[in-house]
Design a protein around this motif. Structure first.
Motif, PDB file in Angstrom:
ATOM      1  N   UNK A 100       0.832  -1.201   0.000  1.00 23.79           N
ATOM      2  CA  UNK A 100       0.000   0.000   0.000  1.00 23.79           C
ATOM      3  C   UNK A 100       0.868   1.252   0.000  1.00 23.79           C
ATOM      4  N   UNK A 101       2.032   1.175   0.613  1.00 28.14           N
ATOM      5  CA  UNK A 101       2.936   2.329   0.662  1.00 28.14           C
ATOM      6  C   UNK A 101       3.311   2.794  -0.733  1.00 28.14           C
ATOM      7  N   UNK A 102       3.678   1.870  -1.598  1.00 24.05           N
ATOM      8  CA  UNK A 102       4.106   2.263  -2.943  1.00 24.05           C
ATOM      9  C   UNK A 102       2.926   2.638  -3.826  1.00 24.05           C
ATOM     10  N   UNK A 103       1.736   2.199  -3.481  1.00 24.52           N
ATOM     11  CA  UNK A 103       0.560   2.619  -4.211  1.00 24.52           C
ATOM     12  C   UNK A 103       0.208   1.706  -5.373  1.00 24.52           C
ATOM     13  N   UNK A 104      -0.977   1.938  -5.910  1.00 24.57           N
ATOM     14  CA  UNK A 104      -1.528   1.084  -6.967  1.00 24.57           C
ATOM     15  C   UNK A 104      -1.329   1.746  -8.330  1.00 24.57           C
ATOM     16  N   UNK A 105      -0.111   2.138  -8.614  1.00 28.12           N
ATOM     17  CA  UNK A 105       0.157   2.814  -9.875  1.00 28.12           C
ATOM     18  C   UNK A 105       0.857   1.861 -10.850  1.00 28.12           C
ATOM     19  N   UNK A 106       0.763   2.195 -12.114  1.00 29.96           N
ATOM     20  CA  UNK A 106       1.337   1.350 -13.155  1.00 29.96           C
ATOM     21  C   UNK A 106       2.841   1.573 -13.262  1.00 29.96           C
ATOM     22  N   UNK A 108      -5.426   4.042 -14.146  1.00 26.01           N
ATOM     23  CA  UNK A 108      -5.757   4.903 -13.025  1.00 26.01           C
ATOM     24  C   UNK A 108      -6.119   4.022 -11.828  1.00 26.01           C
ATOM     25  N   UNK A 109      -5.938   4.531 -10.590  1.00 26.76           N
ATOM     26  CA  UNK A 109      -6.283   3.707  -9.415  1.00 26.76           C
ATOM     27  C   UNK A 109      -7.704   3.161  -9.461  1.00 26.76           C
ATOM     28  N   UNK A 110      -8.652   3.983  -9.920  1.00 30.26           N
ATOM     29  CA  UNK A 110     -10.032   3.487  -9.973  1.00 30.26           C
ATOM     30  C   UNK A 110     -10.192   2.365 -10.985  1.00 30.26           C
ATOM     31  N   UNK A 111      -9.362   2.380 -12.042  1.00 25.51           N
ATOM     32  CA  UNK A 111      -9.399   1.300 -13.032  1.00 25.51           C
ATOM     33  C   UNK A 111      -8.858  -0.001 -12.455  1.00 25.51           C
ATOM     34  N   UNK A 112      -7.888   0.122 -11.543  1.00 30.33           N
ATOM     35  CA  UNK A 112      -7.292  -1.059 -10.923  1.00 30.33           C
ATOM     36  C   UNK A 112      -8.355  -1.875 -10.198  1.00 30.33           C
ATOM     37  N   UNK A 113      -9.272  -1.186  -9.512  1.00 22.89           N
ATOM     38  CA  UNK A 113     -10.275  -1.887  -8.710  1.00 22.89           C
ATOM     39  C   UNK A 113     -11.565  -2.150  -9.482  1.00 22.89           C
ATOM     40  N   UNK A 114     -11.749  -1.475 -10.614  1.00 17.76           N
ATOM     41  CA  UNK A 114     -12.962  -1.683 -11.400  1.00 17.76           C
ATOM     42  C   UNK A 114     -12.950  -3.050 -12.081  1.00 17.76           C
ATOM     43  N   UNK A 126      -7.508   6.994  -4.132  1.00 21.41           N
ATOM     44  CA  UNK A 126      -6.297   6.407  -4.696  1.00 21.41           C
ATOM     45  C   UNK A 126      -5.769   5.211  -3.913  1.00 21.41           C
ATOM     46  N   UNK A 127      -6.359   4.899  -2.764  1.00 20.10           N
ATOM     47  CA  UNK A 127      -5.944   3.727  -2.024  1.00 20.10           C
ATOM     48  C   UNK A 127      -4.559   3.833  -1.432  1.00 20.10           C
ATOM     49  N   UNK A 128      -4.127   5.056  -1.094  1.00 21.95           N
ATOM     50  CA  UNK A 128      -2.821   5.237  -0.468  1.00 21.95           C
ATOM     51  C   UNK A 128      -3.040   5.739   0.960  1.00 21.95           C
ATOM     52  N   UNK A 137      -2.808  15.351 -20.122  1.00 23.82           N
ATOM     53  CA  UNK A 137      -3.363  14.459 -19.108  1.00 23.82           C
ATOM     54  C   UNK A 137      -2.412  14.443 -17.912  1.00 23.82           C
ATOM     55  N   UNK A 138      -2.841  14.920 -16.740  1.00 25.93           N
ATOM     56  CA  UNK A 138      -1.923  15.026 -15.610  1.00 25.93           C
ATOM     57  C   UNK A 138      -1.412  13.696 -15.106  1.00 25.93           C
ATOM     58  N   UNK A 139      -2.064  12.570 -15.487  1.00 20.30           N
ATOM     59  CA  UNK A 139      -1.605  11.276 -15.003  1.00 20.30           C
ATOM     60  C   UNK A 139      -0.966  10.458 -16.100  1.00 20.30           C
ATOM     61  N   UNK A 140      -0.618  11.089 -17.228  1.00 25.85           N
ATOM     62  CA  UNK A 140       0.104  10.387 -18.300  1.00 25.85           C
ATOM     63  C   UNK A 140       1.508  10.921 -18.390  1.00 25.85           C
TER      64      UNK A 140
END
Length: 455
Positions: free
Chosen positions: A26-32, A114-120, A351-353, A452-455
């Motif tokens: 969880x510390x590093x986060x759910x990012x690609x 995106x984090x929401x895509x990870x859990x969707x 974001x699950x962080x 896109x701020x997350x790209x």
């Protein structure tokens, strides 16, 4: 580019078991995390797909989906599958030098989730994208979620895939429970060790701040003969009278070059951040083939004035003494702190962080007083063989933070990549060449503007 194949590869197994993530995940986060391997000999696509499916039977976590139940996170071994796509380019690889370095808008890679895509669960967490070039060269772009596997764990999976492809027996997959990380938590958890810096939760929009930062940044590269670095490290060891590694010296070079070109005052403090793999800490009993995230940040802080005036050997020794060795008591305190946050439900909804704190490296890099260094030489790139060894591997440049990456090609040449404010990228590379004989400036590129701020 023409689409040759686009599919989802599954193992054909999966009983739906749940594996809870550890607080380090969880510390590093759910990012690609995305990277690109470059090969010369064309592959057998059908065999790649067949052996990928077989690899997933040994590593079912990489075919899993991710669930969130309240403030807890799980991998569900449901064989959701991994993405697999093949594209054909009419161009020759040798005629497309602009494809390297790989930036976030590169045609070689898949979009990050995106984090929401990870859990969707609408798209596989892991994806592999192959691009075939007209001269036989090809690239393998990989995407995984860091909370699912860090770089070392993912390399183990890729090694298994490549071994099966080459009709070799892969090393036996080790199933080691993530709960072991939680078992290391010792203490009240109210205070991490001094080597793990955290700040209270931010009072500004992080996404907006990163987006603004990306517009200001560029990157540069410097090629360095491995022998030049080894000679410098040996000279440094002689002068300080103790063992220093080439990684220690490389961190010191980057730290000093950053200070020389930052424009900050001598009285301000500059912090260098790096990651350490807990698999290599004596006494922790985490196997080398642990699946999941087993890296944690460490840092060393010195004034900009000192960095500008002190010798490389002194800086390398200071870095080593203030970040190493990792000891069990410090790690237990850090994990206890993270476990307390996790058990208390202090995880944000979007974001699950962790929501009570943010890693200090994020704030310092945004403020221009921090540099993050990642030594990619420790990844097992040459062992990932499909028809032949990869000619090159690199991670996708993630703009927004001050970053230095250390890579090595098949010719034993080091490539130092720096990401920072556009006015500093050329001075940084020049500083490296002046600090280390044998360095050759190879490329200066301005970062592309992004929308896109997350790209």
């Amino acid at each position: 580019m023409d689409v040759v194949d686009k599919s989802v590869i599954k193992s054909g197994q999966g009983k739906g078991e749940l594996i809870e993530l550890s607080p380090l995940d969880v510390l590093t986060g759910h990012f690609s995390v995305r990277g690109v391997y470059v090969f010369k000999e064309p592959p057998n696509i059908l065999r790649l797909k067949t052996m990928l499916a077989q690899s997933l039977t040994l590593y079912p976590e990489y075919s899993a989906s991710m669930l969130r139940e309240g403030n807890r996170f799980f991998l569900k071994l449901d064989d959701r599958g991994v993405g697999f796509s093949v594209y054909r380019s009419p161009q020759r690889w040798c005629d497309t030098p602009h494809l390297l370095p790989v930036t976030e808008d590169s045609p070689l890679i898949d979009n990050q989730l995106m984090p929401q895509d990870v859990f969707a669960g609408n798209e596989p967490l892991n994806a592999f994208r192959i691009t075939l070039f007209d001269d036989g060269y090809w690239t393998l772009a990989v995407r995984n979620i860091h909370s699912q596997a860090d770089g070392s764990a993912y390399c183990d999976f890729l090694q298994t895939w490549s071994a099966l492809y080459c009709e070799k027996t892969p090393r036996a997959a080790v199933d080691f429970p993530r709960a072991f990380i939680s078992s290391l938590a010792k203490g009240t958890g109210y205070k991490p060790s001094h080597k793990f810096r955290v700040f209270p939760a931010l009072n500004f929009d992080l996404a907006e701040r990163v987006y603004f930062q990306k517009q200001q940044q560029g990157y540069s590269q410097v090629s360095i003969a491995q022998t030049a670095l080894k000679n410098l490290a040996q000279d440094c060891c002689t002068r300080v009278g103790t063992t220093l590694t080439t990684s220690d010296v490389m961190h010191a070079l980057g730290w000093k070059a950053f200070a020389l070109t930052s424009g900050k005052s001598n009285k301000e403090f500059c912090t260098l951040y790096t990651v350490f793999d807990l698999r290599h800490v004596q006494g922790l009993a985490i196997p080398r083939h642990y699946r999941g995230n087993a890296v944690i940040e460490r840092h060393a802080t010195m004034s900009f004035g000192e960095l500008r005036t002190r010798d490389i050997d002194d800086i390398a020794l200071f870095f080593r003494e203030n970040t190493k060795p990792l000891n069990r008591a410090e790690i237990e305190a850090d994990i206890a702190y993270l476990q307390r946050e996790y058990d208390g439900g202090f995880v944000d909804d979007e974001y699950g962080r962790f929501s009570h704190f943010i890693r200090a490296s994020v704030v310092d890099c945004l403020d221009g007083t921090g540099l993050f260094v990642n030594d990619m030489r420790f990844l097992k790139t040459p062992t990932i063989v499909f028809e032949g060894k990869p000619l090159w591997f690199e991670t996708v440049i993630a703009l927004g933070f001050n970053f230095m990456g250390i890579y090595r090609d098949n010719n034993d040449t080091l490539v130092i990549r720096y990401v920072g404010d556009k006015p500093t990228v050329l001075p940084f590379s020049t500083a490296i060449t002046e600090l280390l004989d044998g360095a050759e400036l190879t490329d200066i590129v301005s970062a592309p503007l992004v929308t896109n701020p997350w790209r």
